[in-house]
Design an enzyme around this catalytic site. Structure first.
Site, PDB file in Angstrom:
ATOM      1  N   TRP A 102       0.837  -1.212   0.000  1.00  0.00           N
ATOM      2  CA  TRP A 102       0.000   0.000   0.000  1.00  0.00           C
ATOM      3  C   TRP A 102       0.860   1.245   0.000  1.00  0.00           C
ATOM      4  O   TRP A 102       0.519   2.238  -0.651  1.00  0.00           O
ATOM      5  CB  TRP A 102      -1.008  -0.034   1.148  1.00  0.00           C
ATOM      6  N   ASP A 171      -1.921   6.663   6.306  1.00  0.00           N
ATOM      7  CA  ASP A 171      -2.983   5.821   5.742  1.00  0.00           C
ATOM      8  C   ASP A 171      -3.376   4.794   6.804  1.00  0.00           C
ATOM      9  O   ASP A 171      -2.728   3.761   6.955  1.00  0.00           O
ATOM     10  CB  ASP A 171      -2.463   5.116   4.478  1.00  0.00           C
ATOM     11  N   LYS A 195     -13.055  -1.529   6.644  1.00  0.00           N
ATOM     12  CA  LYS A 195     -12.422  -2.460   7.580  1.00  0.00           C
ATOM     13  C   LYS A 195     -12.981  -2.224   8.983  1.00  0.00           C
ATOM     14  O   LYS A 195     -13.829  -2.992   9.435  1.00  0.00           O
ATOM     15  CB  LYS A 195     -10.901  -2.333   7.524  1.00  0.00           C
TER      16      LYS A 195
HETATM   17  N1  PMP Z   1      -4.433   1.456   1.919  1.00  0.00           N
HETATM   18  C1  PMP Z   1      -4.537   0.371   2.701  1.00  0.00           C
HETATM   19  C2  PMP Z   1      -3.646   0.257   3.897  1.00  0.00           C
HETATM   20  C3  PMP Z   1      -5.474  -0.619   2.391  1.00  0.00           C
HETATM   21  O1  PMP Z   1      -5.581  -1.698   3.160  1.00  0.00           O
HETATM   22  C4  PMP Z   1      -6.301  -0.469   1.252  1.00  0.00           C
HETATM   23  C5  PMP Z   1      -7.357  -1.472   0.880  1.00  0.00           C
HETATM   24  N2  PMP Z   1      -7.181  -2.749   1.261  1.00  0.00           N
HETATM   25  C6  PMP Z   1      -6.127   0.668   0.462  1.00  0.00           C
HETATM   26  C7  PMP Z   1      -5.193   1.612   0.836  1.00  0.00           C
HETATM   27  C8  PMP Z   1      -6.963   0.892  -0.757  1.00  0.00           C
HETATM   28  O2  PMP Z   1      -8.231   1.226  -0.327  1.00  0.00           O
HETATM   29  P1  PMP Z   1      -9.465   1.440  -1.283  1.00  0.00           P
HETATM   30  O3  PMP Z   1      -9.788   0.110  -1.863  1.00  0.00           O
HETATM   31  O4  PMP Z   1     -10.499   1.949  -0.339  1.00  0.00           O
HETATM   32  O5  PMP Z   1      -9.074   2.426  -2.306  1.00  0.00           O
END
Ligand code: PMP
Length: 359
Positions: A102, A171, A195
């Site tokens: 991420w 994040d 989550k």
């Molecule tokens: N950052 C993290 C730490 C995540 O776990 C996720 C999704 N699993 C995302 C970003 C991306 O999120 P989204 O699908 O809401 O764009």
């Protein structure tokens, strides 16, 4: 109706109490004659629901009036763009820490808008650890420092905050509300809801007000924090149903005793699972002990040819979504706030029986 145990990384388990309350009110919210989904976002009902959700979130996390709380859309991925577009200002350079998949996605997106300095990376260690802070090559003039306190795929979590002189941007998609944090250390916190907050579709941004008003002229209006703050997240139609459900989750957390009580439960759940894995001689978790995530527990089996049978048996036992992320393989148990301790106990019992049979 049998509910199963859901270890999905997201969209993830929701508290049963919340689902039941939403079900009771689904077609006629508190005698209003309408479903929340059918209400105007300008109605007193929705404004009330959103105001109450914000108030409860502020109380749970200890968010002061120095911060705006924004209910946005576009997921955490949308924020990968919104952050540089809103915060780079005239500076054009930002620091990023790379601790997993991420982080990498945030870095890749930010590079479209400005100069990105990757100040530290654990990629050479297969993202199994966090680079020691004294090795970070910080830029004291950076517009901000971005990091990912919990890497959902790698299962790596920071239990400390980087102590920097520039706004700290985090994040928190997969760690928000799992334990208390000191919001005042951050310039901006963001999280996709799916989550620990509620259903997908809502993205929460908590931003220090002095950072507002610097958006790039080409920043889409729907991503402009200043516009969202000035309009109480109602410049355009917000995800009303998701805000309502998040509000119910916040009430559930408050009833449980808030984030300290939640942390105690989360620590107990994680501790049980990691200690079983470590002692099993059959399963393994690759992450350095001090940085093991409380929320996402990746693990491998002694012999990967058993993966399929493990997953099939788990599903039969009512333990769903244990397959690891497609980029890393193996297994992953996401044990967010709404995954009850009984679910972890059931998972460990299943893992034990599987290891005995196949060991
Ligand atoms: N950052 C993290 C730490 C995540 O776990 C996720 C999704 N699993 C995302 C970003 C991306 O999120 P989204 O699908 O809401 O764009």
């Amino acid at each position: 109706m049998t509910r199963k145990y859901n270890f999905c990384a997201g969209p993830a388990a929701l508290p049963l109490e919340v689902l039941e309350e939403a079900q009771r009110d689904l077609v006629n919210w508190q005698g209003s004659g309408l479903s929340v989904m059918e209400m105007s976002h300008r109605s007193s009902e929705i404004v009330g629901i959103a105001t109450e959700a914000e108030k409860d979130l502020r109380e749970l996390m200890g968010i002061s009036d120095d911060y705006a709380v924004l209910f946005m859309q576009g997921g955490a991925t949308g924020q990968f763009s919104a952050i540089p577009l809103n915060l780079l200002g005239d500076n054009r350079a930002a620091d990023y820490v790379n601790t997993g998949q991420w982080s990498k996605k945030a870095i890749k997106e930010a590079k479209r808008y400005g100069e990105v300095n990757v100040v530290a990376s654990s990629e050479d260690d297969n993202f199994a650890s966090i680079p020691a802070f004294d090795t970070w090559k910080l830029n004291k003039d950076a517009a901000y420092l971005h990091y990912t306190p919990n890497e959902t795929i790698g299962g790596v979590e920071f239990f400390w905050e980087p102590d920097v002189n520039v706004p700290l941007v985090a994040d928190m998609s997969s760690t928000i509300l799992s334990r208390p944090i000191d919001v005042s250390k951050f310039g901006l916190i963001y999280a996709g809801a799916q989550k620990n907050i509620g259903p997908a579709g809502l993205t929460i941004v908590i931003v220090r007000k002095d950072l507002l008003g610097k958006a790039h002229p080409l920043c889409p209006v729907g991503m402009d924090y200043q516009v969202a703050a000035e309009n109480e997240s109602m410049y355009n139609t917000p995800p009303t149903m998701a805000i309502y459900l998040a509000g119910l989750v916040f009430k559930w957390l408050k009833k449980l005793g808030g984030l300290e009580a939640m942390e105690a439960i989360n620590r107990r759940k994680a501790e049980k699972l990691y200690s079983y894995i470590d002692g099993s001689g059959f399963y393994a978790n690759p992450v350095e002990v001090a940085s093991r995530s409380l929320m996402n527990v990746p693990f491998t089996l002694k012999d990967e040819s058993l993966d399929k049978a493990f997953l099939a048996g788990a599903e039969e036992a009512g333990l769903l979504n244990l397959k690891g992320h497609r980029s890393v393989g193996g297994m992953r148990a996401s044990i967010y706030n709404a995954v009850p301790e009984e679910a972890v106990d059931a998972l460990i019992a299943y893992m034990k029986a599987f290891a005995e049979k196949n060991g």
